[in-house]
Design an enzyme around this catalytic site. Structure first.
Site, PDB file in Angstrom:
ATOM      1  N   TYR A   1       0.322  46.445  34.925  1.00  0.00           N
ATOM      2  CA  TYR A   1       1.232  45.751  35.835  1.00  0.00           C
ATOM      3  C   TYR A   1       2.127  44.761  35.091  1.00  0.00           C
ATOM      4  O   TYR A   1       1.638  43.891  34.363  1.00  0.00           O
ATOM      5  CB  TYR A   1       0.411  45.020  36.894  1.00  0.00           C
ATOM      6  CG  TYR A   1       1.242  44.491  38.013  1.00  0.00           C
ATOM      7  CD1 TYR A   1       1.888  45.370  38.879  1.00  0.00           C
ATOM      8  CD2 TYR A   1       1.401  43.134  38.203  1.00  0.00           C
ATOM      9  CE1 TYR A   1       2.670  44.887  39.911  1.00  0.00           C
ATOM     10  CE2 TYR A   1       2.173  42.646  39.239  1.00  0.00           C
ATOM     11  CZ  TYR A   1       2.812  43.532  40.082  1.00  0.00           C
ATOM     12  OH  TYR A   1       3.585  43.057  41.099  1.00  0.00           O
TER      13      TYR A   1
ATOM     14  N   ASP B   1      -2.948  39.246  46.259  1.00  0.00           N
ATOM     15  CA  ASP B   1      -2.964  38.566  44.956  1.00  0.00           C
ATOM     16  C   ASP B   1      -3.429  37.122  45.148  1.00  0.00           C
ATOM     17  O   ASP B   1      -3.118  36.491  46.146  1.00  0.00           O
ATOM     18  CB  ASP B   1      -1.565  38.554  44.331  1.00  0.00           C
ATOM     19  CG  ASP B   1      -1.121  39.947  43.899  1.00  0.00           C
ATOM     20  OD1 ASP B   1      -1.914  40.897  44.094  1.00  0.00           O
ATOM     21  OD2 ASP B   1       0.003  40.086  43.382  1.00  0.00           O
TER      22      ASP B   1
ATOM     23  N   ASP C   1      -2.624  34.096  44.495  1.00  0.00           N
ATOM     24  CA  ASP C   1      -1.711  32.991  44.247  1.00  0.00           C
ATOM     25  C   ASP C   1      -1.213  32.506  45.608  1.00  0.00           C
ATOM     26  O   ASP C   1      -1.606  33.045  46.635  1.00  0.00           O
ATOM     27  CB  ASP C   1      -0.547  33.423  43.334  1.00  0.00           C
ATOM     28  CG  ASP C   1       0.159  34.666  43.850  1.00  0.00           C
ATOM     29  OD1 ASP C   1       0.102  34.930  45.077  1.00  0.00           O
ATOM     30  OD2 ASP C   1       0.782  35.379  43.054  1.00  0.00           O
TER      31      ASP C   1
ATOM     32  N   GLU D   1      -1.996  43.757  48.168  1.00  0.00           N
ATOM     33  CA  GLU D   1      -0.584  43.371  48.178  1.00  0.00           C
ATOM     34  C   GLU D   1       0.345  44.529  47.829  1.00  0.00           C
ATOM     35  O   GLU D   1       1.527  44.511  48.153  1.00  0.00           O
ATOM     36  CB  GLU D   1      -0.373  42.199  47.211  1.00  0.00           C
ATOM     37  CG  GLU D   1       0.988  41.542  47.341  1.00  0.00           C
ATOM     38  CD  GLU D   1       0.990  40.112  46.814  1.00  0.00           C
ATOM     39  OE1 GLU D   1       0.010  39.392  47.054  1.00  0.00           O
ATOM     40  OE2 GLU D   1       1.980  39.727  46.166  1.00  0.00           O
TER      41      GLU D   1
END
Length: 870
Positions: free
Chosen positions: A330, A115, A117, A11
């Site tokens: 992050y 990612d 999600d 990503e």
DNA sequence: GCAAGGTC
């Protein structure tokens, strides 16, 4: 035969880099592209393979309406609910689509490392589309890697258990995008048009509505209304004092306070009559104040706002920079739990290099640090932790304060809990109960490194059960209840998180939005105070349809798309169903807008009463009103018409000249700053460009607008005179244009009010040419240079400084071919305005004369004349 | 000129 190619896509660039270095054991070669590509040899599914690991930069596409729905005045907002939507590249300049399509060529496997999600799942399908892979293609396979952290263990585990991307989750995101777009844009366009067309002092260019931003504003206004409707009440409390060991101690009343004076006074009398306090109980309890869990984004934002004074937007910018510089991990994460593989020892080792914590860290390392508390693991990213030692000199003051907090928080998570003894002494007198509480810290624990959380030590004198103590006095304290304070930013963040408004990354954006739209202002202590506009809007929704500003509106959407994500409902049916409901709400809102308008009427002034007279309308020949507040515009009260003007500059009448096309009085607009150019415009033409094919309008976000203004100029499809091709009007580009711009395809135009610092500026870009300074007058003529077709200009030099022989003052010539004029001009351009000609003014080698120019030279009617061979 | 969501 070459081994099969495996394309892996993450990503963001940093993840791609981490994955590649784990899988290649650091032996990869990296090349630049739209994003970096890391390449290495390895094995995939048991066969030799050639790996390429790259990334996107967040979403590749974003959703919008097709062109025909982009015109605000030509589209009925109600139609937007049924309008088609298009996906277009979010950042066309990054060329991510092209990048993925190129890198996918020749690869037989695509591994999606986005990612884990819902948004990441959606991006998976964006990547699939760009790469030309297809689900169920037997020859070119698609795999989804599911990982919970970017560690060697998790990456290897994900590689060993590749799955398929989840289409339902991706569709849920598609649904949200379409719903948010349609609802937000329909309401925003409608209420902006309605109120902006009626009131002159709204002070916001756009009156936006959104399912996240509006409930966010709602929280701020709700608190404001609590404050304004608050009725203070008097209360009374018994305050008995005792003197022990030489100091006075105030005891707390078990009833806390009473709102009836007579009753409170009666209790006071009873206690006074008794006169002594009997110690009825002594309790001692060991209490624990737990160390913090891992730091997530929302908590970082709250602390930043309440303790460091940084707004969420600023805090995220700082955190982002610390992250890209490798000082912290992050910064966008929801998780507060550490992955089991987290290497605490090495993080501590890094922190030992920061002098202010060196000693603390050494003690932790030698005495054995604690395992952090469990917390929640959302599976996105680990908590925010320091990665590398920093110093204030290295990163600057603000970033340092944020970094310090992140370090202290991390050290807190691996420190012991704080332990203290809480002693409570209970008393009675006259039938009433009182108490006092003492605290004694036994183990400082994490509060040593987070001193603001320390338990404050409170020592009590020694008491014995059954002991009777004389009171020094019993006050009947009179107090008044007070309203709460304005909502703090930190409280707002908590409310947003609690109600699921926004995400860790978008919460700062929503708060920023309601500030920029002038709905709230941030006051000292980062308190959010709603403006009259913000208050009126929310009160308006409350009286028409309270749902519109309640947080449930977000949870409703969320809950509906969850059905799609879980595969329990069909994507298009849900979208249709939700939009149908919002369309009904919208239609009702439009029907009831008078109720909201009544509130606006009471708060704002009608257009007709706003502003000062400026420029006569060409239709009714009466003066129009200039409304200076954003968006600045002219309003003709007779015709009831609004004419937008360029934003962020000053505007004046231009010598009472009128436009030959429509009779409106011309204005002269000056952009801000000492180098800001000035240009004439006709209010009517600026809003209704009379000529077809004017494709580079000013102030519309087009090329001319962006470049010429160096920023946004706001609304109005602008055609100032410097773009007007009228053949005879003396203000048009035909009359005022001198020659082609050396930097772009635009035309250099005479700035008519630049005396005595005469200059030409480009009608497309930032290029500027200084003309002979101090001249009385410089004007264009109707003649052209026979060599290069530039317009001949006439200069009336100052008598005292004329360069002409014999003190003559009048001179005509071409700025490129006339030796004298050429030596007196200088090119400046861009924001930096660096000189192109070497050193002193004049004779720059870059200006050559003669020859044929580019761009339109020779076309007699084309105003873009040659700036030959520049 | 518009939403909210990624990331830079």
């Amino acid at each position: 035969m070459a081994p099969p190619g495996v394309l892996m896509v993450a990503e963001k660039p940093s993840i791609a880099s981490s994955i590649a270095s784990v899988l290649s054991r650091g032996k990869m070669s990296t090349r630049k592209g739209s994003t970096e590509v890391h390449e290495f040899d390895g094995t995939f599914l048991g066969f030799p393979a050639y790996y390429k690991v790259t990334s996107v930069i967040g979403h590749v596409f974003s959703v919008d309406f097709p062109e025909k729905y982009q015109n605000w005045s030509a589209t009925d907002p109600l139609d937007l609910f049924q309008a088609p939507v298009r996906k277009a590249e979010s950042n066309p300049k990054a060329h991510i689509r092209r990048h993925l399509s190129q890198e996918a060529r020749g690869c037989t496997h695509l591994v999606l490392w986005l990612d884990c999600d819902r948004e990441g799942e959606n991006i998976c399908f964006e990547v699939i589309e760009c790469s030309g892979f297809h689900i169920n293609d037997g020859k070119r396979r698609i795999h989804r890697a599911r990982f919970s952290s970017v560690t060697e263990k998790d990456i290897s585990k994900a590689m060993d258990s590749l799955v398929e991307p989840n289409k339902d989750e991706a569709l849920a995101v598609d649904a949200r995008q379409e719903i948010d777009l349609k609802v937000g844009v329909a309401f925003t366009r409608f209420q902006t048009g309605y109120f902006q067309g009626k009131y002159g002092n709204l002070d916001s260019r756009v009156i936006s509505y959104g399912p996240c931003q509006t409930p966010t504003l709602g929280f701020c206004v709700q608190r404001y209304l609590q404050i304004t409707t608050f009725k203070p009440e008097k209360y009374w409390a018994l305050h008995p004092y005792i003197v022990m060991d030489g100091y006075e101690l105030l005891l707390d009343w078990e009833r806390h306070r009473l709102f009836d004076f007579d009753v409170a006074a009666m209790f006071q009398k009873l206690v006074l009559q008794d006169g002594v306090l009997l110690v009825t109980g002594i309790s001692e309890e060991q209490e624990t104040k737990g160390r913090p869990q891992g730091l997530n984004t929302v908590n970082l934002l709250k602390v930043s706002s309440s303790a460091l004074g940084f707004g969420p937007h600023h805090a995220m910018q700082l955190a982002e920079r610390l992250y890209t510089q490798g000082f912290i991990s992050y910064p966008r994460t929801e998780s507060t739990a550490f992955p089991s593989s987290f290497d605490f020892r090495s993080t501590l080792g890094e922190l030992a290099k920061v002098p202010i914590w060196a000693e603390y860290v050494h003690n932790l390392l030698s005495g054995g640090y604690q395992k952090p508390k469990s917390g929640t693991d959302v599976g996105d990213h680990p908590p925010i932790t320091p990665m590398r030692a920093a110093s204030e000199d290295l990163i600057g003051n603000d970033a340092w304060r944020l970094y310090q907090y992140i370090c202290q928080h991390f050290l807190g998570t691996v420190s012991p809990d704080c332990k203290f003894v809480r002693t409570k002494i209970q008393f009675s007198s006259g039938g009433e109960s009182f108490h006092c509480v003492g605290k004694h810290v036994r183990v400082e624990g994490f509060t040593a490194i987070m001193p603001w959380l320390a338990v404050s030590e409170k020592n009590l004198p020694r008491f014995a059960r059954g002991e009777k103590i004389a009171m020094s006095k019993v006050e009947l304290f009179e107090g008044k209840t007070a309203p709460p304070d304005y909502l703090s930013e930190s409280e707002l963040i908590s409310l947003m998180e609690k109600h699921g408004i926004g995400t860790d990354a978008s919460i700062p954006v929503h708060i920023n939005n309601i500030c920029e739209r002038n709905y709230v202002q941030v006051q000292s202590g980062r308190k959010l105070v709603p403006t009259p506009l913000g208050i009126t809007l929310i009160r308006g929704y409350q009286c028409i349809d309270p749902d519109l500003c309640l947080p449930d509106i977000r949870s409703f959407i969320e809950q509906q798309i969850m059905l799609v994500a879980k595969g329990q409902a069909d994507h298009s049916r849900i979208v249709l169903h939700v939009l149908q409901q919002f369309k009904q709400k919208f239609a009702y809102f439009v029907k009831q807008i008078d109720n909201m308008d009544a509130l606006f009427e009471a708060q704002f002034s009608p257009l007709a009463d706003s502003g000062r007279a400026l420029s006569k309308c060409g239709k009714c020949l009466r003066y129009m009103k200039y409304i200076a507040s954003q968006p600045s515009r002219l309003y003709c009260g007779t015709c009831e018409e609004v004419y937008y003007v360029p934003q962020k500059g000053t505007i004046k009448l231009y010598k009472e000249l009128t436009c030959p096309l429509d009779n409106f009085e011309l204005l002269i607009f000056s952009m801000a700053g000492p180098e800001g150019k000035s240009f004439p415009l006709c209010p009517y033409c600026y809003n209704n460009p009379p000529f077809e094919g004017i494709d580079t309008l000013f102030g519309t976000g087009t090329k001319a607008a962006g470049a010429a203004s160096g920023g946004k100029l706001g609304k109005g499809a602008g055609m100032p005179c410097f773009l007007c091709p009228h053949p005879t009007c003396r203000h048009s580009v035909i009359s005022q244009g001198v020659c082609a711009c050396p930097e772009c395809s635009g035309t250099l135009v005479l700035d008519p009010v630049s005396a005595p610092k005469w200059r030409l500026y480009c009608n497309m870009c930032n290029c500027m040419v200084l003309l002979p300074q101090g001249a009385h007058r410089i004007s264009t003529t109707s003649e052209r240079c026979s060599d290069c077709e530039s317009k001949i200009i006439e200069v009336d030099f100052n008598k005292n400084s004329t360069p002409l022989e014999g003190g003559a003052t009048l001179h005509r010539g071409c700025i490129l071919c006339d030796e004298l004029l050429h030596s007196l001009v200088e090119v400046k351009h861009g924001k930096s305005f660096f000189k192109r000609s070497g050193g002193a003014r004049g004779r720059g080698g870059s200006w050559r004369r003669g020859g044929r120019g580019r761009g339109g030279a020779g076309k007699k009617v084309d105003p873009k004349m040659s700036f030959s061979e520049f």
